[in-house]
Design an enzyme around this catalytic site. Structure first.
Site, PDB file in Angstrom:
ATOM      1  N   SER A 287     -26.143 -11.377 -23.676  1.00  0.00           N
ATOM      2  CA  SER A 287     -24.817 -11.226 -23.081  1.00  0.00           C
ATOM      3  C   SER A 287     -24.090 -12.549 -23.081  1.00  0.00           C
ATOM      4  O   SER A 287     -24.673 -13.608 -23.275  1.00  0.00           O
ATOM      5  CB  SER A 287     -24.920 -10.692 -21.657  1.00  0.00           C
ATOM      6  N   LYS A 288     -22.800 -12.459 -22.867  1.00  0.00           N
ATOM      7  CA  LYS A 288     -21.908 -13.604 -22.915  1.00  0.00           C
ATOM      8  C   LYS A 288     -22.366 -14.707 -21.944  1.00  0.00           C
ATOM      9  O   LYS A 288     -22.174 -15.883 -22.206  1.00  0.00           O
ATOM     10  CB  LYS A 288     -20.504 -13.112 -22.567  1.00  0.00           C
TER      11      LYS A 288
END
Ligand code: GLU
Length: 509
Positions: A273-274
């Protein structure tokens, strides 16, 4: 004819996972001599991001992922649409979805739902409290024809709008009626057969109150009408697939084949994820990962050729791609591996081509490359080529070539030497260099001259080569002194070498 599609939602940057999906669907299509379609899924109007579609098409184009139909970049850089199955933007296909929703309604396979957000929220809370999976309770499925009619009239009388609001009624949604019994089986090309009990599946909304379809209806209708044969997408869509299969069946259509790709994980096995760092393809390109390296790396996220080969061009990948060689377990995203692959691709570049690629990174660092000769830039590129992992490292690594370095005087003193000795070594070296003709600053000649100097003066290597290298580079670690000095002399001339040695002597005084 095999036809695959990449069907992103234009919600911002291009996630590395989307690149993988697009790549695999492209590889599969090309491997089978088939076609690849780009369809943009913008039915969730709340999540749209300005410019995301254009960005997406440009990134795909840059990465070499081709589409035979859908959006593409024209020669003048603008975005156009082509193909016989369009439009390829879902928000331009609303009437098509309405038509099939109506067909399902007419056949009793879908129904209006008037439930308010509040009621649905209550229901969710109750179910969660009872530790049941939240699901619609089919309340509106039980409404009689008269009740439905009067609710619709009520909505129209209030001047109902899509969004509802205080006074106006809310336009009803349409839900797909999942059969109460039976099973739905997915024959996934990667995960094998997966059976779902229909009773655990939710009566999915297929048309929202704004008149837009949800993803579930739109994806089925479009994949069918666009004659897609194989849907290749991320594993996160697997639980939606039985619903899609039931919609295909309700519309009297043959479902496509499905292949779900394993999740992409961080090295700690959490979902990529970011938050854990960059996941946008654009960011990787900006950092100076070569597109060939990114493609090669992304191809290995879940796929394994089961041979020793690690470096694959796009054409190699097309030739060898096989869904049977995709793993079911999550694919770990290992940045070290990406760095290694990128380093391999950097080494494959010619020195001149690498220098060209490096120019924007030098510029970004503040180095005005136009002030320097191409031969100088190429020589620097050649010097760094073996070590470079990302193009963006170049600015800092080679700053000393363009501007005399600043460093602490102590750095000049080799561990087995001292300040005074270093100073006199550098003074002797300065004399040597003053008398050395410009032409003798080429690496081999320079090396011969200095080695002879060391012998003649009875110095040891370290006490000469260390301060000499530091005077040139200002760095604790750098390319060797002869290479660095020769490149510097090539770019800035003999005087620059003399000046740097004089500076070093001054620093020690
Ligand atoms: N629009 C979906 C997405 O953004 C596509 C899922 C699919 O390929 O069916 O990923």
């Amino acid at each position: 004819m095999v036809r695959t599609r990449f069907a992103p939602s234009p919600t911002g940057f291009v996630h590395i996972g989307s690149l993988r999906t697009a790549l695999f669907s492209f590889l599969f299509a090309r491997h089978h001599g088939g076609q690849h379609v780009l369809r943009v899924e913008d039915t969730d109007q709340n999540r749209l991001v300005e410019g995301a579609l254009e960005n997406l098409v440009h990134v795909m184009n840059q990465m070499g992922i081709e589409f035979d139909e859908g959006f593409y970049v024209t020669d003048d850089g603008s975005i156009k649409e082509r193909g016989g199955h369009g439009p390829y933007l879902q928000s331009k296909r609303l009437e098509i979805y309405q038509k099939y929703a109506k067909q399902l309604m007419d056949e009793g396979k879908a129904y209006y739902c008037f439930c308010s957000e509040e009621r649905l929220e209550e229901l969710r809370k109750e179910q969660t409290a009872l530790k049941k999976p939240p699901m619609y309770d089919r309340h509106c499925k039980k409404l009689s024809a008269d009740e439905i009619k009067s609710k619709i009239e009520e909505f129209s009388a209030k001047g109902g709008s899509a969004s509802g609001g205080k006074s106006a009624g809310k336009r009803p949604v349409i839900r797909f009626a999942i059969p109460n019994e039976g099973q739905t089986v997915i024959h996934d090309l990667i995960y094998g057969d997966i059976t779902y009990e229909n009773k655990v599946l939710d009566d999915q909304v297929i048309i929202k109150s704004d008149g837009f379809p949800t993803y579930h209806l739109a994806v089925v209708v479009d994949d069918h009408l666009m004659e897609i044969t194989h849907v290749i997408r991320g594993e996160e869509w697997l639980p939606s697939t039985p619903k899609h299969i039931l919609i295909y069946q309700a519309l009297g259509w043959q479902p496509t084949q499905f292949a779900h790709l394993p999740l992409i994980l961080n090295p700690d096995k959490s979902k990529l994820s970011k938050r854990q760092g960059d996941v946008a393809v654009e960011d990787f390109l900006k950092k100076g990962y070569l597109k060939e390296a990114l493609i090669n790396f992304v191809a290995f996220l879940g796929w394994n050729p089961k041979t020793e080969q690690e470096i694959f061009s796009l054409n190699d990948l097309i030739a060898q791609f096989d869904l049977a060689k995709i793993n079911k377990s999550g694919a770990v995203f290992d940045l070290n591996k990406l760095d290694w692959i990128n380093g391999q691709y950097i080494k494959l570049k010619t020195d001149a081509a690498l220098a060209e690629l490096l120019k924007p990174y030098w510029q970004e660092y503040g180095t005005k490359t136009e002030k320097f000769s191409g031969a100088f830039l190429t020589a620097i590129a050649a010097l760094e080529k073996e070590r470079l992992k990302k193009l963006s490292e170049i600015g800092e690594r080679t700053a000393y070539f363009f501007k005399a370095p600043d460093y602490a005087p102590e750095l000049l003193v080799w561990k087995k030497s001292d300040k005074e000795k270093t100073k006199s070594v550098l003074s002797d070296l300065l004399e040597l260099f003053k008398n050395l003709p410009e032409a003798d600053y080429a690496k081999e000649k320079l090396e011969l001259a200095i080695k002879k100097f060391i012998v003649d003066k009875n110095y040891d290597n370290g006490s000469v080569l260390w301060p000499f290298r530091v005077a040139i580079t200002g760095l604790e670690k750098s390319p060797g002194p002869f290479e660095a000095a020769a490149v510097l002399a090539l770019g800035l001339g003999k005087t620059e070498i003399l000046q740097r040695i004089e500076t070093a002597i001054k620093k020690l005084s």
